[in-house]
Scaffold this motif. Structure first.
Motif, PDB file in Angstrom:
ATOM      1  N   GLU A  15      27.559  30.130  58.924  1.00 60.39           N
ATOM      2  CA  GLU A  15      25.733  29.812  57.984  1.00 60.39           C
ATOM      3  C   GLU A  15      26.538  29.966  55.841  1.00 60.39           C
ATOM      4  O   GLU A  15      25.497  29.656  54.985  1.00 60.39           O
ATOM      5  N   ASN A  16      27.485  30.938  55.920  1.00 62.77           N
ATOM      6  CA  ASN A  16      27.989  31.064  54.315  1.00 62.77           C
ATOM      7  C   ASN A  16      28.355  29.934  53.322  1.00 62.77           C
ATOM      8  O   ASN A  16      28.979  29.846  52.616  1.00 62.77           O
ATOM      9  N   THR A  17      28.843  29.021  54.446  1.00 64.33           N
ATOM     10  CA  THR A  17      30.141  27.846  54.090  1.00 64.33           C
ATOM     11  C   THR A  17      28.847  26.335  53.206  1.00 64.33           C
ATOM     12  O   THR A  17      27.872  27.001  53.008  1.00 64.33           O
ATOM     13  N   GLU A  18      29.780  26.367  52.207  1.00 66.70           N
ATOM     14  CA  GLU A  18      28.998  25.459  51.542  1.00 66.70           C
ATOM     15  C   GLU A  18      29.987  24.499  51.170  1.00 66.70           C
ATOM     16  O   GLU A  18      30.983  24.546  51.372  1.00 66.70           O
ATOM     17  N   LEU A  19      29.267  23.194  51.510  1.00 62.79           N
ATOM     18  CA  LEU A  19      29.882  21.643  51.923  1.00 62.79           C
ATOM     19  C   LEU A  19      29.183  20.842  51.335  1.00 62.79           C
ATOM     20  O   LEU A  19      27.985  20.092  51.431  1.00 62.79           O
ATOM     21  N   PRO A  26      33.878  16.115  55.883  1.00 59.21           N
ATOM     22  CA  PRO A  26      32.934  16.914  54.551  1.00 59.21           C
ATOM     23  C   PRO A  26      34.509  17.591  53.421  1.00 59.21           C
ATOM     24  O   PRO A  26      34.966  18.064  54.542  1.00 59.21           O
ATOM     25  N   LEU A  27      33.392  17.654  51.796  1.00 58.38           N
ATOM     26  CA  LEU A  27      34.804  18.505  50.650  1.00 58.38           C
ATOM     27  C   LEU A  27      33.756  20.000  51.245  1.00 58.38           C
ATOM     28  O   LEU A  27      32.316  20.070  51.051  1.00 58.38           O
ATOM     29  N   VAL A  28      34.776  20.414  51.631  1.00 57.47           N
ATOM     30  CA  VAL A  28      34.463  22.210  51.998  1.00 57.47           C
ATOM     31  C   VAL A  28      34.517  23.086  50.495  1.00 57.47           C
ATOM     32  O   VAL A  28      35.502  22.944  50.066  1.00 57.47           O
ATOM     33  N   LYS A  29      33.491  23.639  49.663  1.00 56.41           N
ATOM     34  CA  LYS A  29      33.681  23.925  48.352  1.00 56.41           C
ATOM     35  C   LYS A  29      33.658  26.350  48.696  1.00 56.41           C
ATOM     36  O   LYS A  29      34.455  26.438  48.386  1.00 56.41           O
ATOM     37  N   LYS A  30      33.361  26.270  50.464  1.00 56.36           N
ATOM     38  CA  LYS A  30      32.796  27.635  49.962  1.00 56.36           C
ATOM     39  C   LYS A  30      33.881  28.227  51.937  1.00 56.36           C
ATOM     40  O   LYS A  30      32.531  27.352  52.443  1.00 56.36           O
ATOM     41  N   LEU A  31      34.355  28.784  51.914  1.00 56.74           N
ATOM     42  CA  LEU A  31      34.450  28.409  53.945  1.00 56.74           C
ATOM     43  C   LEU A  31      34.275  30.586  54.197  1.00 56.74           C
ATOM     44  O   LEU A  31      34.861  30.485  53.792  1.00 56.74           O
ATOM     45  N   ASN A  32      33.735  30.036  55.622  1.00 55.77           N
ATOM     46  CA  ASN A  32      33.095  30.930  56.777  1.00 55.77           C
ATOM     47  C   ASN A  32      33.448  30.698  57.765  1.00 55.77           C
ATOM     48  O   ASN A  32      32.409  29.775  58.148  1.00 55.77           O
ATOM     49  N   TYR A  33      34.399  31.292  58.137  1.00 58.93           N
ATOM     50  CA  TYR A  33      35.048  30.679  59.601  1.00 58.93           C
ATOM     51  C   TYR A  33      34.336  31.855  60.364  1.00 58.93           C
ATOM     52  O   TYR A  33      34.277  33.055  60.132  1.00 58.93           O
ATOM     53  N   GLU A  34      33.217  31.248  61.574  1.00 58.26           N
ATOM     54  CA  GLU A  34      32.745  32.394  62.094  1.00 58.26           C
ATOM     55  C   GLU A  34      32.977  32.607  63.579  1.00 58.26           C
ATOM     56  O   GLU A  34      33.138  31.147  64.235  1.00 58.26           O
ATOM     57  N   PHE A  35      33.903  33.415  63.791  1.00 59.87           N
ATOM     58  CA  PHE A  35      34.655  33.721  65.247  1.00 59.87           C
ATOM     59  C   PHE A  35      33.555  33.406  66.328  1.00 59.87           C
ATOM     60  O   PHE A  35      32.608  34.241  66.079  1.00 59.87           O
ATOM     61  N   GLU A  36      33.395  32.349  67.551  1.00 61.15           N
ATOM     62  CA  GLU A  36      32.765  32.596  68.655  1.00 61.15           C
ATOM     63  C   GLU A  36      33.785  33.567  69.442  1.00 61.15           C
ATOM     64  O   GLU A  36      33.293  34.308  70.737  1.00 61.15           O
ATOM     65  N   GLY A  37      34.887  33.742  69.826  1.00 53.06           N
ATOM     66  CA  GLY A  37      36.159  33.770  70.081  1.00 53.06           C
ATOM     67  C   GLY A  37      37.822  33.816  69.625  1.00 53.06           C
ATOM     68  O   GLY A  37      37.482  33.369  68.725  1.00 53.06           O
ATOM     69  N   TRP A  38      38.211  34.131  70.365  1.00 51.56           N
ATOM     70  CA  TRP A  38      40.025  34.268  69.650  1.00 51.56           C
ATOM     71  C   TRP A  38      40.953  34.623  71.069  1.00 51.56           C
ATOM     72  O   TRP A  38      41.067  35.455  71.040  1.00 51.56           O
ATOM     73  N   GLU A  45      41.646  26.225  63.087  1.00 46.86           N
ATOM     74  CA  GLU A  45      40.673  25.047  63.326  1.00 46.86           C
ATOM     75  C   GLU A  45      39.295  25.033  63.246  1.00 46.86           C
ATOM     76  O   GLU A  45      38.252  25.345  64.056  1.00 46.86           O
ATOM     77  N   SER A  46      38.794  24.612  62.508  1.00 47.61           N
ATOM     78  CA  SER A  46      37.472  23.947  61.995  1.00 47.61           C
ATOM     79  C   SER A  46      36.938  22.710  61.594  1.00 47.61           C
ATOM     80  O   SER A  46      36.778  22.866  60.005  1.00 47.61           O
ATOM     81  N   PHE A  47      36.958  21.621  62.297  1.00 49.66           N
ATOM     82  CA  PHE A  47      36.536  20.329  61.436  1.00 49.66           C
ATOM     83  C   PHE A  47      36.058  20.645  60.390  1.00 49.66           C
ATOM     84  O   PHE A  47      34.354  21.036  60.663  1.00 49.66           O
ATOM     85  N   PRO A  48      36.448  20.171  58.830  1.00 47.85           N
ATOM     86  CA  PRO A  48      37.207  19.958  58.612  1.00 47.85           C
ATOM     87  C   PRO A  48      39.001  20.994  57.923  1.00 47.85           C
ATOM     88  O   PRO A  48      39.493  20.659  56.963  1.00 47.85           O
ATOM     89  N   CYS A  49      38.509  22.439  58.534  1.00 49.39           N
ATOM     90  CA  CYS A  49      39.251  23.152  57.657  1.00 49.39           C
ATOM     91  C   CYS A  49      40.390  24.016  58.630  1.00 49.39           C
ATOM     92  O   CYS A  49      39.903  24.002  60.204  1.00 49.39           O
ATOM     93  N   TYR A  50      41.237  24.982  58.393  1.00 51.81           N
ATOM     94  CA  TYR A  50      41.985  25.816  59.044  1.00 51.81           C
ATOM     95  C   TYR A  50      42.599  26.812  58.489  1.00 51.81           C
ATOM     96  O   TYR A  50      42.329  27.131  57.004  1.00 51.81           O
ATOM     97  N   ILE A  51      42.680  27.911  59.564  1.00 54.45           N
ATOM     98  CA  ILE A  51      42.463  29.399  58.566  1.00 54.45           C
ATOM     99  C   ILE A  51      44.293  29.119  59.006  1.00 54.45           C
ATOM    100  O   ILE A  51      44.736  29.065  60.470  1.00 54.45           O
ATOM    101  N   MET A  52      44.565  30.456  58.713  1.00 57.79           N
ATOM    102  CA  MET A  52      45.811  31.137  59.218  1.00 57.79           C
ATOM    103  C   MET A  52      45.995  32.844  58.648  1.00 57.79           C
ATOM    104  O   MET A  52      45.578  33.177  57.838  1.00 57.79           O
ATOM    105  N   THR A  53      46.077  33.366  59.966  1.00 52.83           N
ATOM    106  CA  THR A  53      46.732  35.286  59.289  1.00 52.83           C
ATOM    107  C   THR A  53      47.642  35.095  57.845  1.00 52.83           C
ATOM    108  O   THR A  53      48.641  34.226  57.760  1.00 52.83           O
ATOM    109  N   GLU A  54      47.370  36.133  57.550  1.00 52.93           N
ATOM    110  CA  GLU A  54      48.124  36.439  56.070  1.00 52.93           C
ATOM    111  C   GLU A  54      49.922  36.194  56.681  1.00 52.93           C
ATOM    112  O   GLU A  54      50.454  35.835  56.020  1.00 52.93           O
ATOM    113  N   ARG A  55      50.212  37.208  57.826  1.00 52.75           N
ATOM    114  CA  ARG A  55      51.638  36.631  58.171  1.00 52.75           C
ATOM    115  C   ARG A  55      52.899  35.541  58.632  1.00 52.75           C
ATOM    116  O   ARG A  55      53.697  35.486  57.986  1.00 52.75           O
TER     117      ARG A  55
END
Length: 138
Positions: A15-19, A26-38, A45-55
């Motif tokens: 809900e804190n994603t700004e797009l 969609p153009l994402v300005k601020k990304l909030n990725y909310e985990f449902e599982g892992w 991925e969560s269209f249209p964004c990707y996240i990666m671990t720090e390593r």
């Protein structure tokens, strides 16, 4: 040789994603990725964004792969996640911003909005947890 990768979808835009929905994708300005599982993937991925671990981020940066930059991402856990995994700790994640231009870069977005990776990027990703990702020749 390039490959198309569809990473694990472990959640969605929080809900804190700004797009800006007036454009596609969609153009994402601020990304909030909310985990449902892992399932442990280092790239998610969560269209249209990707996240990666720090390593994974640090390895990509140390190898000077092109077509990608990183930014902060706000991570949250859904009620479902908290119910299923009350004690699960998540590693640090970063927003992987894909800005490559076609086959000149190690990462780029195809015309069909898929993530394309070079052979060099694929070799690197194989050293990480990408078991839940679908990877095929482009």
């Amino acid at each position: 040789m390039y490959k198309l990768i569809e990473p694990e979808v472990a959640g969605g835009l929080g809900e804190n994603t700004e797009l800006d929905n007036s454009v596609f994708p969609p153009l994402v300005k601020k990304l909030n990725y909310e985990f449902e599982g892992w399932l442990g993937g280092d790239i998610l991925e969560s269209f249209p964004c990707y996240i990666m671990t720090e390593r994974l981020k640090k390895t990509i940066e140390s190898e000077n792969l092109s077509g990608i930059t990183f930014d902060d991402v706000l991570i949250s856990k859904s009620e479902t996640f908290l119910d299923l995994y009350p004690d699960k700790e998540l590693p640090a994640f970063f927003w992987a911003k894909i800005n490559g231009k076609d086959y000149k870069d190690d990462f780029f977005i195809t015309e069909q909005n898929g993530l394309a990776i070079s052979e060099k990027a694929y070799s690197l990703l194989q050293k990480f947890n990408v078991d839940q990702a679908d990877i095929e020749a482009l």
